[in-house]
Design a protein around this motif. Structure first.
Motif, mmCIF file in Angstrom:
data_model
loop_
_atom_site.group_PDB
_atom_site.id
_atom_site.type_symbol
_atom_site.label_atom_id
_atom_site.label_comp_id
_atom_site.label_asym_id
_atom_site.label_seq_id
_atom_site.Cartn_x
_atom_site.Cartn_y
_atom_site.Cartn_z
ATOM 1 N N LEU A 101 41.082 42.833 38.963
ATOM 2 C CA LEU A 101 41.286 41.671 39.168
ATOM 3 C C LEU A 101 39.900 41.225 40.183
ATOM 4 O O LEU A 101 39.155 42.584 40.324
ATOM 5 C CB LEU A 101 42.021 42.310 40.046
ATOM 6 C CG LEU A 101 43.887 42.359 40.224
ATOM 7 C CD1 LEU A 101 44.795 43.308 40.916
ATOM 8 C CD2 LEU A 101 44.303 41.904 39.420
ATOM 9 N N LEU B 179 38.688 39.322 43.836
ATOM 10 C CA LEU B 179 39.528 38.726 44.893
ATOM 11 C C LEU B 179 38.274 38.159 45.513
ATOM 12 O O LEU B 179 37.374 38.628 45.936
ATOM 13 C CB LEU B 179 40.617 39.630 46.049
ATOM 14 C CG LEU B 179 41.783 40.257 44.400
ATOM 15 C CD1 LEU B 179 42.272 41.708 45.993
ATOM 16 C CD2 LEU B 179 42.507 39.045 43.965
ATOM 17 N N ALA C 195 40.766 33.530 47.848
ATOM 18 C CA ALA C 195 41.945 33.867 46.762
ATOM 19 C C ALA C 195 41.698 34.805 47.034
ATOM 20 O O ALA C 195 41.946 35.977 46.125
ATOM 21 C CB ALA C 195 41.648 33.768 45.062
ATOM 22 N N SER D 183 44.363 37.501 47.069
ATOM 23 C CA SER D 183 45.344 38.044 46.184
ATOM 24 C C SER D 183 45.668 37.484 44.689
ATOM 25 O O SER D 183 45.304 36.014 44.963
ATOM 26 C CB SER D 183 46.878 38.232 47.413
ATOM 27 O OG SER D 183 47.030 36.901 47.595
ATOM 28 N N ASP D 184 46.909 38.432 43.924
ATOM 29 C CA ASP D 184 46.273 38.065 43.167
ATOM 30 C C ASP D 184 48.190 39.005 42.061
ATOM 31 O O ASP D 184 48.220 39.503 43.554
ATOM 32 C CB ASP D 184 45.139 38.028 42.212
ATOM 33 C CG ASP D 184 45.366 37.609 40.641
ATOM 34 O OD1 ASP D 184 46.844 37.116 40.250
ATOM 35 O OD2 ASP D 184 44.262 37.321 40.241
ATOM 36 N N ASP E 225 56.261 42.298 38.510
ATOM 37 C CA ASP E 225 54.991 41.546 39.250
ATOM 38 C C ASP E 225 54.752 42.449 40.659
ATOM 39 O O ASP E 225 55.807 42.667 41.117
ATOM 40 C CB ASP E 225 55.617 40.274 40.071
ATOM 41 C CG ASP E 225 55.036 39.423 38.539
ATOM 42 O OD1 ASP E 225 55.080 40.357 37.974
ATOM 43 O OD2 ASP E 225 56.032 38.108 38.722
ATOM 44 N N LYS F 6 52.252 42.037 43.439
ATOM 45 C CA LYS F 6 51.084 41.525 44.810
ATOM 46 C C LYS F 6 50.439 42.070 45.431
ATOM 47 O O LYS F 6 50.352 42.917 45.476
ATOM 48 C CB LYS F 6 51.662 40.367 45.655
ATOM 49 C CG LYS F 6 50.664 39.235 46.164
ATOM 50 C CD LYS F 6 51.495 38.938 47.326
ATOM 51 C CE LYS F 6 50.944 37.782 48.638
ATOM 52 N NZ LYS F 6 51.165 36.707 49.754
ATOM 53 N N SER G 191 47.009 42.259 47.422
ATOM 54 C CA SER G 191 45.320 41.441 48.144
ATOM 55 C C SER G 191 44.989 42.683 48.697
ATOM 56 O O SER G 191 45.005 44.199 49.204
ATOM 57 C CB SER G 191 46.547 41.063 49.640
ATOM 58 O OG SER G 191 48.121 40.254 49.210
ATOM 59 N N ARG H 137 35.358 33.743 37.780
ATOM 60 C CA ARG H 137 36.187 33.172 38.967
ATOM 61 C C ARG H 137 35.398 32.716 40.307
ATOM 62 O O ARG H 137 34.064 33.435 40.234
ATOM 63 C CB ARG H 137 37.554 34.322 39.600
ATOM 64 C CG ARG H 137 37.902 33.618 41.019
ATOM 65 C CD ARG H 137 39.932 35.148 41.417
ATOM 66 N NE ARG H 137 40.364 33.971 41.583
ATOM 67 C CZ ARG H 137 41.919 34.524 41.686
ATOM 68 N NH1 ARG H 137 41.791 36.030 41.313
ATOM 69 N NH2 ARG H 137 42.464 33.929 42.345
ATOM 70 N N SER I 42 41.735 29.724 39.249
ATOM 71 C CA SER I 42 43.016 31.138 38.530
ATOM 72 C C SER I 42 41.570 31.701 37.931
ATOM 73 O O SER I 42 40.496 30.733 38.107
ATOM 74 C CB SER I 42 43.046 30.042 37.893
ATOM 75 O OG SER I 42 42.613 28.839 36.897
ATOM 76 N N GLN I 43 42.242 33.250 38.127
ATOM 77 C CA GLN I 43 40.771 33.621 37.491
ATOM 78 C C GLN I 43 41.130 33.154 35.596
ATOM 79 O O GLN I 43 42.291 33.578 34.980
ATOM 80 C CB GLN I 43 41.031 35.522 37.459
ATOM 81 C CG GLN I 43 40.679 36.605 36.640
ATOM 82 C CD GLN I 43 40.993 37.623 37.756
ATOM 83 O OE1 GLN I 43 40.351 37.952 38.631
ATOM 84 N NE2 GLN I 43 41.132 38.607 36.354
#
Length: 244
Positions: free
Chosen positions: A6, A8, A12, A14-15, A59, A61, A63, A141, A186-187
């Motif tokens: 990920l 971050l 952005a 969080s993802d 899912d 989340k 952060s 990103r 968006s990544q």
């Protein structure tokens, strides 16, 4: 997992990480956020997979905590994989008990924190691939919105006859995505694969350059990563045994 890593950023922070099992479990499996992870928060803290939902994505989340993770640092998101299939002789067995996760029953996901001092974040910085093998995944990103309506990132190699990057150019939109563009928040995932040759070289190092350009605003940036290509060429046998 929907991602091997990920990225971050302040813009952005969080993802969403999507997870599902590869095969139906014989007993419920719980994926639990490891509280020893520093600088990251996960909602919800755990998800349980069973014979009914094992193939559906769940899912999480993810952060970052501003107070614990400095821009430009690398962290690691950790999950424990807990199995409720305990033997009857186990002294802690019961309807709500779960087997503690061993080292091999953990999921560790790298998380890189982008810095506003750079236009983009690229991860990982070093990759090893095998000639004629599977492609390596590279994450990209933007750390901030383009100043103008859009900005592009082109990807080049110092040895274009050895490495193919797909896509080799991405255009980011500062607002709603126009045709052929992606939202800057968006990544993006790129695929790096090696081109086979007949040379017997044990390994080669290739430099991949990411070139950011916002031409209307006159803004540019560049980052590099290294890809090591391991040779898949093998010397043919001097003689052949058999009847053929």
């Amino acid at each position: 997992l929907s991602a091997d890593w990920l990225i971050l950023t302040s813009s952005a922070p969080s993802d969403v990480l999507r997870v599902r099992l590869q095969q139906q479990p014989t007993s419920p499996i719980t994926l639990q956020f490891d509280p020893s992870t520093k600088g990251l928060q996960v909602e919800p803290s755990q998800k349980t997979f069973n014979s009914r939902n094992w193939s559906s994505f769940q899912d999480f989340k993810i952060s970052k905590s501003e107070s614990e993770l400095e821009p430009g640092t690398l962290s690691e998101l950790r999950f424990l994989v807990l199995d409720s299939d305990l033997s009857p002789s186990d002294p802690v067995s019961g309807p709500n008990s779960q087997r503690p996760a061993s080292d091999r029953n953990r999921i560790n996901i790298p998380v890189t924190i982008g810095t506003d001092q750079q236009k983009m974040s690229v991860f990982p910085k070093e990759v090893t691939i095998i000639e004629s093998g599977n492609a390596a995944l590279i994450g990209l990103r933007l750390n901030q919105s383009p100043t103008s309506a859009s900005a592009s990132v082109s990807i080049t190699s110092d040895k274009p006859n050895r490495i193919v990057i797909q896509p080799n150019e991405i255009t980011f939109s500062s607002q709603d995505s126009a045709p052929g563009q992606v939202n800057w928040l968006s990544q993006q995932v790129l695929y790096a694969s090696a081109i086979a040759d007949d040379k017997q070289v044990e390994s080669e190092e290739v430099t991949i350059k990411f070139n950011y350009s916002d031409s209307l605003a006159g803004e540019v940036d560049a980052q590099e990563i290294k890809i090591r290509v391991l040779d898949a060429y093998s010397e043919p046998s001097a003689c052949k045994l058999g009847n053929d």
